[in-house]
Design a protein around this motif. Structure first.
Motif, PDB file in Angstrom:
ATOM      1  N   PRO A   1      33.142 -21.046 -70.929  1.00 34.74           N
ATOM      2  CA  PRO A   1      32.155 -21.666 -69.943  1.00 34.74           C
ATOM      3  C   PRO A   1      32.134 -23.319 -70.278  1.00 34.74           C
ATOM      4  O   PRO A   1      32.379 -23.439 -71.106  1.00 34.74           O
ATOM      5  CB  PRO A   1      30.873 -21.167 -70.384  1.00 34.74           C
ATOM      6  CG  PRO A   1      30.979 -19.973 -71.477  1.00 34.74           C
ATOM      7  CD  PRO A   1      32.539 -20.198 -71.953  1.00 34.74           C
ATOM      8  N   LYS A   2      31.719 -23.727 -69.150  1.00 32.50           N
ATOM      9  CA  LYS A   2      31.523 -25.461 -69.225  1.00 32.50           C
ATOM     10  C   LYS A   2      30.544 -25.640 -70.482  1.00 32.50           C
ATOM     11  O   LYS A   2      30.977 -26.744 -71.057  1.00 32.50           O
ATOM     12  CB  LYS A   2      31.132 -26.004 -67.959  1.00 32.50           C
ATOM     13  CG  LYS A   2      32.152 -25.932 -66.686  1.00 32.50           C
ATOM     14  CD  LYS A   2      31.776 -26.666 -65.587  1.00 32.50           C
ATOM     15  CE  LYS A   2      32.690 -26.877 -64.587  1.00 32.50           C
ATOM     16  NZ  LYS A   2      32.420 -27.400 -63.170  1.00 32.50           N
ATOM     17  N   LEU A   3      29.523 -25.041 -70.388  1.00 25.54           N
ATOM     18  CA  LEU A   3      28.521 -25.549 -71.422  1.00 25.54           C
ATOM     19  C   LEU A   3      27.773 -24.131 -71.998  1.00 25.54           C
ATOM     20  O   LEU A   3      27.814 -23.208 -71.189  1.00 25.54           O
ATOM     21  CB  LEU A   3      27.440 -26.025 -70.922  1.00 25.54           C
ATOM     22  CG  LEU A   3      26.361 -26.780 -71.829  1.00 25.54           C
ATOM     23  CD1 LEU A   3      26.553 -27.973 -72.306  1.00 25.54           C
ATOM     24  CD2 LEU A   3      24.886 -26.867 -71.089  1.00 25.54           C
ATOM     25  N   THR A   4      28.120 -24.198 -73.410  1.00 26.80           N
ATOM     26  CA  THR A   4      27.315 -23.040 -74.115  1.00 26.80           C
ATOM     27  C   THR A   4      26.228 -23.519 -74.938  1.00 26.80           C
ATOM     28  O   THR A   4      26.711 -24.367 -75.889  1.00 26.80           O
ATOM     29  CB  THR A   4      28.405 -22.130 -75.069  1.00 26.80           C
ATOM     30  OG1 THR A   4      29.553 -21.678 -74.124  1.00 26.80           O
ATOM     31  CG2 THR A   4      27.810 -20.961 -75.716  1.00 26.80           C
ATOM     32  N   LEU A   5      25.255 -23.042 -74.823  1.00 20.87           N
ATOM     33  CA  LEU A   5      23.886 -23.543 -75.822  1.00 20.87           C
ATOM     34  C   LEU A   5      23.942 -22.425 -76.901  1.00 20.87           C
ATOM     35  O   LEU A   5      24.119 -21.378 -76.756  1.00 20.87           O
ATOM     36  CB  LEU A   5      22.804 -23.529 -75.030  1.00 20.87           C
ATOM     37  CG  LEU A   5      22.319 -24.828 -74.213  1.00 20.87           C
ATOM     38  CD1 LEU A   5      20.976 -24.478 -73.303  1.00 20.87           C
ATOM     39  CD2 LEU A   5      21.945 -26.037 -74.976  1.00 20.87           C
ATOM     40  N   HIS A   6      23.957 -23.134 -78.204  1.00 25.12           N
ATOM     41  CA  HIS A   6      23.712 -22.229 -79.344  1.00 25.12           C
ATOM     42  C   HIS A   6      22.459 -22.225 -79.730  1.00 25.12           C
ATOM     43  O   HIS A   6      21.840 -21.012 -80.424  1.00 25.12           O
ATOM     44  CB  HIS A   6      24.671 -22.788 -80.532  1.00 25.12           C
ATOM     45  CG  HIS A   6      26.219 -23.007 -80.004  1.00 25.12           C
ATOM     46  ND1 HIS A   6      26.824 -22.029 -79.528  1.00 25.12           N
ATOM     47  CD2 HIS A   6      27.010 -24.110 -79.852  1.00 25.12           C
ATOM     48  CE1 HIS A   6      27.978 -22.512 -79.113  1.00 25.12           C
ATOM     49  NE2 HIS A   6      28.175 -23.693 -79.401  1.00 25.12           N
ATOM     50  N   SER A   7      21.802 -22.974 -79.863  1.00 23.35           N
ATOM     51  CA  SER A   7      20.341 -23.045 -80.582  1.00 23.35           C
ATOM     52  C   SER A   7      19.625 -24.186 -80.170  1.00 23.35           C
ATOM     53  O   SER A   7      20.082 -25.303 -79.887  1.00 23.35           O
ATOM     54  CB  SER A   7      20.307 -22.895 -82.116  1.00 23.35           C
ATOM     55  OG  SER A   7      21.066 -24.393 -82.659  1.00 23.35           O
ATOM     56  N   LEU A   8      18.221 -23.932 -80.181  1.00 27.58           N
ATOM     57  CA  LEU A   8      17.042 -25.005 -80.181  1.00 27.58           C
ATOM     58  C   LEU A   8      16.377 -25.269 -81.208  1.00 27.58           C
ATOM     59  O   LEU A   8      16.163 -23.922 -81.854  1.00 27.58           O
ATOM     60  CB  LEU A   8      16.365 -24.706 -78.890  1.00 27.58           C
ATOM     61  CG  LEU A   8      15.228 -25.901 -78.510  1.00 27.58           C
ATOM     62  CD1 LEU A   8      14.966 -26.112 -76.853  1.00 27.58           C
ATOM     63  CD2 LEU A   8      13.846 -25.204 -79.195  1.00 27.58           C
TER      64      LEU A   8
END
Length: 199
Positions: A63-70
């Motif tokens: 994917p263009k952007l993958t969020l892992h954590s906040l």
């Protein structure tokens, strides 16, 4: 349920601000960036900062952007860091609204996100969130993430410090947060809701 008790955050509350006179630059593909004038030293440095031209970067299958954590990070709170795994299933992410994380009242903390860029250069990324308590907006945050090129290692971006709410009112309920990552065209790359309590 009356509107005043509705803790949800509407889409129009998460629109990024615009700067008058600012024109969004033309989007280019990774290949187009790679072909840009190689003799321009400042341009070469900028491309290198985005990882353009480096090996092990773009992967069209990702994917263009993958969020892992906040994470909420504090130098003064016990433990120093409390985080949310954003790679959980959709059901588990939905449950974040019902399972608030706990932060200490009155301490300084920063929101931090960890993310990967997979298949193309992403420019003008912004992080926004709106915090509601008992249906009333109590905080808004809009922070520039910046422009990033594909690479194997995740990026981490830490935002400005804020003070956790304090007092009886702050401790009386759950703070519902809707977070979003957008680019300077307004395209939404991530949108999720979570919650925290103040103790």
């Amino acid at each position: 349920m009356s509107h005043s008790q509705d803790a949800s955050v509407a889409d129009d509350e998460l629109k990024p601000s615009t700067t008058e006179g600012y024109k969004v630059g033309e989007k280019k593909t990774l290949d187009e960036y790679t072909q840009l004038d190689a003799n321009d030293e400042s341009l070469a440095r900028w491309k290198a900062s985005l990882g353009i031209g480096a090996s092990g970067g773009a992967d069209p299958s990702k994917p263009k952007l993958t969020l892992h954590s906040l994470a909420l990070i504090s130098d003064t709170a016990p433990g120093g860091r409390v985080g949310i795994n954003l790679e959980q299933s959709k059901d588990k992410l939905e449950a974040l609204k019902k399972n608030p994380i706990t932060i200490k009242e009155g301490v300084e903390y920063s929101v931090s996100i960890s993310f990967s860029v997979g298949s193309d250069v992403l420019s003008g990324l912004k992080y926004l969130h709106v915090v509601k308590r008992a249906g009333v907006t109590v905080d808004k945050l809009e922070e520039m993430i910046g422009s990033y090129g594909p690479r194997n290692e995740p990026y981490e971006k830490k935002f400005v410090q804020e003070e956790a709410p304090s007092g009886m009112l702050a401790r009386s309920g759950t703070n519902v947060v809707r977070s979003r990552v957008v680019d300077d065209d307004g395209a939404v790359y991530a949108d999720w809701t979570w919650a925290f309590k103040v103790r």
